[in-house]
Design a protein around this motif. Sequence first.
Motif, PDB file in Angstrom:
ATOM      1  N   GLU A  53      -5.326  33.125 -75.894  1.00 28.32           N
ATOM      2  CA  GLU A  53      -6.057  34.398 -75.849  1.00 28.32           C
ATOM      3  C   GLU A  53      -6.399  34.781 -74.410  1.00 28.32           C
ATOM      4  OE1 GLU A  53      -5.424  35.386 -78.568  1.00 28.32           O
ATOM      5  OE2 GLU A  53      -6.251  34.291 -80.266  1.00 28.32           O
ATOM      6  N   GLU A  95      -7.378  38.108 -86.329  1.00 24.11           N
ATOM      7  CA  GLU A  95      -5.964  37.998 -85.930  1.00 24.11           C
ATOM      8  C   GLU A  95      -5.134  39.096 -86.595  1.00 24.11           C
ATOM      9  OE1 GLU A  95      -4.727  36.180 -83.587  1.00 24.11           O
ATOM     10  OE2 GLU A  95      -6.155  34.559 -83.300  1.00 24.11           O
ATOM     11  N   GLU A 128       0.222  36.074 -81.951  1.00 24.85           N
ATOM     12  CA  GLU A 128      -0.813  36.378 -82.946  1.00 24.85           C
ATOM     13  C   GLU A 128      -0.289  36.165 -84.369  1.00 24.85           C
ATOM     14  OE1 GLU A 128      -3.278  36.399 -81.215  1.00 24.85           O
ATOM     15  OE2 GLU A 128      -3.449  38.011 -79.758  1.00 24.85           O
ATOM     16  N   HIS A 131      -0.776  32.543 -84.931  1.00 24.16           N
ATOM     17  CA  HIS A 131      -2.197  32.276 -85.185  1.00 24.16           C
ATOM     18  C   HIS A 131      -2.555  32.663 -86.624  1.00 24.16           C
ATOM     19  CE1 HIS A 131      -3.150  32.888 -80.596  1.00 24.16           C
ATOM     20  NE2 HIS A 131      -2.419  31.825 -80.818  1.00 24.16           N
TER      21      HIS A 131
HETATM   22 FE   LIG Z   1      -4.852  35.056 -81.571  1.00 20.83          FE
END
Ligand SMILES: [Fe+2]
Length: 143
Positions: A53, A95, A128, A131
């Motif tokens: 991040e 996310e 992302e 994630h």
């Molecule tokens: Fe993320």
Amino acid sequence: MSKVAKKDLIAGLNVDLANEYAAVITYRTYASQVQGPWRQELRNFFAAEIPDELLHAQMLCDKIVAPGGDPTVKAAEVKKAKDAKEMLANALADEKATLKRYVERRKQAESLGEYGLVVELDNLIADETRHRDELQLMLARWE
Ligand SMILES: [Fe+2]
Ligand SMILES: [Fe+2]
């Protein structure tokens, strides 16, 4: 790039930047606060998100400054959580929202002929997505 379009793109990138800063604070806070039998795993998982991040924030900040923009120094809202499950659910919602914004931002960048930024956003979209997928899998078997 027209002046209005450039302003819109920079404004959007600033929303993204504020949310990346919030993600750093969220993951740092959750890594420290998480309790229960999975503390060690979750602490490591949350902490491992932070460098990703921060790199996202770095790219966004650079891309705001390059065309003459003023990067935000404020983080978006950070959600508090009462337990590990709520931490994972909050992180997953964040996310997903971030992913949606990057897909929109990518379209905006492409329509403005900002192809370098498009490539950078593709990398963020890939990160992302990873994630999101990990969070979804962790929550899938949560009691
Ligand atoms: Fe993320
Ligand atoms: Fe990110």
